[in-house]
Design a protein around this motif. Sequence first.
Motif, mmCIF file in Angstrom:
data_model
loop_
_atom_site.group_PDB
_atom_site.id
_atom_site.type_symbol
_atom_site.label_atom_id
_atom_site.label_comp_id
_atom_site.label_asym_id
_atom_site.label_seq_id
_atom_site.Cartn_x
_atom_site.Cartn_y
_atom_site.Cartn_z
ATOM 1 N N THR A 71 0.622 -1.239 -0.057
ATOM 2 C CA THR A 71 0.036 -0.058 0.016
ATOM 3 C C THR A 71 0.944 1.275 -0.160
ATOM 4 O OG1 THR A 71 -1.683 -1.011 1.289
ATOM 5 C CG2 THR A 71 -1.678 1.120 1.321
ATOM 6 N N LEU A 72 1.871 1.420 0.795
ATOM 7 C CA LEU A 72 2.795 2.434 0.766
ATOM 8 C C LEU A 72 3.699 2.583 -0.335
ATOM 9 C CD1 LEU A 72 4.522 2.097 4.271
ATOM 10 C CD2 LEU A 72 2.722 3.587 3.675
ATOM 11 N N VAL A 190 -4.753 11.930 -16.580
ATOM 12 C CA VAL A 190 -4.265 10.522 -16.351
ATOM 13 C C VAL A 190 -3.778 10.509 -14.687
ATOM 14 C CG1 VAL A 190 -2.423 8.815 -16.283
ATOM 15 C CG2 VAL A 190 -3.184 9.696 -18.392
ATOM 16 N N SER A 191 -3.416 11.743 -14.339
ATOM 17 C CA SER A 191 -3.279 11.732 -12.700
ATOM 18 C C SER A 191 -4.570 11.969 -12.198
ATOM 19 C CB SER A 191 -2.412 13.258 -12.564
ATOM 20 O OG SER A 191 -3.031 14.176 -12.646
ATOM 21 N N TYR A 192 -5.726 12.485 -12.610
ATOM 22 C CA TYR A 192 -6.787 12.133 -11.816
ATOM 23 C C TYR A 192 -7.301 10.956 -11.824
ATOM 24 C CZ TYR A 192 -7.620 17.135 -12.997
ATOM 25 O OH TYR A 192 -7.838 18.768 -13.303
ATOM 26 N N TYR A 193 -7.082 10.014 -12.782
ATOM 27 C CA TYR A 193 -7.564 8.532 -12.539
ATOM 28 C C TYR A 193 -6.411 8.027 -11.642
ATOM 29 C CZ TYR A 193 -7.919 3.799 -14.122
ATOM 30 O OH TYR A 193 -8.323 2.627 -14.216
ATOM 31 N N TRP A 194 -5.419 8.170 -11.429
ATOM 32 C CA TRP A 194 -4.414 7.615 -10.637
ATOM 33 C C TRP A 194 -4.441 7.713 -9.151
ATOM 34 C CZ3 TRP A 194 -1.720 3.459 -11.849
ATOM 35 C CH2 TRP A 194 -0.737 3.048 -11.034
ATOM 36 N N HIS A 195 -4.872 9.122 -8.990
ATOM 37 C CA HIS A 195 -5.030 9.473 -7.519
ATOM 38 C C HIS A 195 -6.509 8.846 -7.190
ATOM 39 C CE1 HIS A 195 -1.766 12.242 -7.597
ATOM 40 N NE2 HIS A 195 -2.347 13.044 -8.243
ATOM 41 N N PHE A 196 -7.399 8.580 -8.334
ATOM 42 C CA PHE A 196 -8.702 8.237 -7.965
ATOM 43 C C PHE A 196 -8.418 6.508 -7.275
ATOM 44 C CE2 PHE A 196 -11.991 5.171 -9.373
ATOM 45 C CZ PHE A 196 -12.948 5.838 -8.628
ATOM 46 N N VAL A 197 -7.488 5.684 -8.134
ATOM 47 C CA VAL A 197 -7.193 4.475 -7.857
ATOM 48 C C VAL A 197 -6.640 4.280 -6.599
ATOM 49 C CG1 VAL A 197 -7.523 3.728 -10.329
ATOM 50 C CG2 VAL A 197 -5.366 4.248 -9.221
ATOM 51 N N ASP A 198 -5.623 5.156 -6.350
ATOM 52 C CA ASP A 198 -4.888 5.146 -4.932
ATOM 53 C C ASP A 198 -5.887 5.343 -3.768
ATOM 54 O OD1 ASP A 198 -2.559 5.066 -6.370
ATOM 55 O OD2 ASP A 198 -1.464 6.796 -5.673
ATOM 56 N N VAL A 199 -6.786 6.236 -4.027
ATOM 57 C CA VAL A 199 -7.797 6.468 -2.793
ATOM 58 C C VAL A 199 -8.719 5.486 -2.636
ATOM 59 C CG1 VAL A 199 -9.535 7.908 -1.995
ATOM 60 C CG2 VAL A 199 -7.669 8.759 -2.978
ATOM 61 N N VAL A 200 -9.195 4.815 -3.618
ATOM 62 C CA VAL A 200 -9.890 3.644 -3.599
ATOM 63 C C VAL A 200 -9.244 2.371 -2.953
ATOM 64 C CG1 VAL A 200 -11.094 1.792 -4.960
ATOM 65 C CG2 VAL A 200 -11.507 4.285 -5.633
ATOM 66 N N TRP A 201 -7.974 2.063 -3.170
ATOM 67 C CA TRP A 201 -7.325 1.186 -2.601
ATOM 68 C C TRP A 201 -7.118 1.340 -1.144
ATOM 69 C CZ3 TRP A 201 -6.413 -3.466 -2.881
ATOM 70 C CH2 TRP A 201 -5.284 -4.333 -2.170
ATOM 71 N N VAL A 202 -6.904 2.634 -0.718
ATOM 72 C CA VAL A 202 -6.526 2.779 0.643
ATOM 73 C C VAL A 202 -7.854 2.569 1.404
ATOM 74 C CG1 VAL A 202 -6.306 4.860 2.496
ATOM 75 C CG2 VAL A 202 -4.945 4.859 0.370
ATOM 76 N N ALA A 203 -8.968 2.778 0.997
ATOM 77 C CA ALA A 203 -9.994 2.662 1.487
ATOM 78 C C ALA A 203 -10.294 0.928 1.395
ATOM 79 C CB ALA A 203 -11.454 3.113 0.801
ATOM 80 N N LEU A 204 -10.193 0.048 0.475
ATOM 81 C CA LEU A 204 -9.992 -0.939 0.413
ATOM 82 C C LEU A 204 -9.168 -1.697 1.278
ATOM 83 C CD1 LEU A 204 -10.252 -2.049 -3.458
ATOM 84 C CD2 LEU A 204 -11.852 -2.526 -1.758
ATOM 85 N N PHE A 205 -7.947 -1.075 1.518
ATOM 86 C CA PHE A 205 -7.399 -1.805 2.419
ATOM 87 C C PHE A 205 -7.467 -1.832 3.951
ATOM 88 C CE2 PHE A 205 -3.483 -0.904 5.358
ATOM 89 C CZ PHE A 205 -2.670 -2.245 5.213
ATOM 90 N N ALA A 206 -8.202 -0.498 4.250
ATOM 91 C CA ALA A 206 -8.753 -0.257 5.506
ATOM 92 C C ALA A 206 -9.686 -1.435 5.879
ATOM 93 C CB ALA A 206 -9.136 1.143 5.625
ATOM 94 N N ILE A 207 -10.507 -1.502 4.847
ATOM 95 C CA ILE A 207 -11.949 -2.448 5.013
ATOM 96 C C ILE A 207 -11.676 -3.830 5.080
ATOM 97 C CG2 ILE A 207 -14.051 -3.300 3.959
ATOM 98 C CD1 ILE A 207 -14.283 -0.132 3.061
ATOM 99 N N ILE A 208 -10.639 -4.181 4.207
ATOM 100 C CA ILE A 208 -10.516 -5.684 4.004
ATOM 101 C C ILE A 208 -9.417 -6.267 4.939
ATOM 102 C CG2 ILE A 208 -9.208 -7.423 2.496
ATOM 103 C CD1 ILE A 208 -10.582 -5.959 0.148
ATOM 104 N N TYR A 209 -8.246 -5.505 5.237
ATOM 105 C CA TYR A 209 -7.331 -5.790 6.059
ATOM 106 C C TYR A 209 -7.435 -5.468 7.672
ATOM 107 C CZ TYR A 209 -4.852 -7.230 1.880
ATOM 108 O OH TYR A 209 -4.673 -7.729 0.715
#
Length: 212
Positions: A71-72, A190-209
């Motif tokens: 994640t980091l 492209v940076s908008y999209y990349w920041h979006f997938v990063d934020v989504v992963w932080v949420a996924l990581f918090a919920i799943i792990y």
Amino acid sequence: MTTATHAPNTTAPHAPNRPNMVSVGTMVWLSSELMFFAALFAMYFSLRAAAPELWANETAKLNVPFALVNTLILVSSSFSCQLGVFRAEEFKPRRSGGLFSFKEWGMIEWFILTFILGSIFVSVQAFEYVTLVHEGVALNSNSYASAFYMTTGFHGIHVTGGLIAFLLIIGRAMLAKKFGHFEATGSIVVSYYWHFVDVVWVALFAIIYFLK
């Protein structure tokens, strides 16, 4: 007798400051993507509420420190991506100094670093999948496994799409005779999209792990 007529003091109307349509379209599209991931989150929570004991047993197999490091890596790629955007806004596609003179890097160098970090993230996630399958957590094992692979897998597909977009932006910048607003806009989108997938992963990581 003469009369003087004064013409009204009119100034030419200014053109409206309209937002870039490519950026607006991207934001609208990302809003739809946000709803898609919201549906995945809803599915995950619904299945977890129906089988709390299964979730307790299966989440114990997750390697949280391993996933935290990954994640980091992804979060750090968001910083390198933004530094590339700053250079694109300055119309500086390439570095003007040595390879290790990071202050002199252009958009291409920062985007290449972002691509490398994103590729590491996807590779580590694939390794995690292989490890979990060996531990009996396959896609068709149970509801937990299905929810885990669907949520993280769709995110991984989005990350892969972002990596392809970076390659296109880098290639277009290398081929452009003059780096201008058109190329810079592509980099920003492209940076908008990349920041979006990063934020989504932080949420996924918090919920799943963490919310086990």
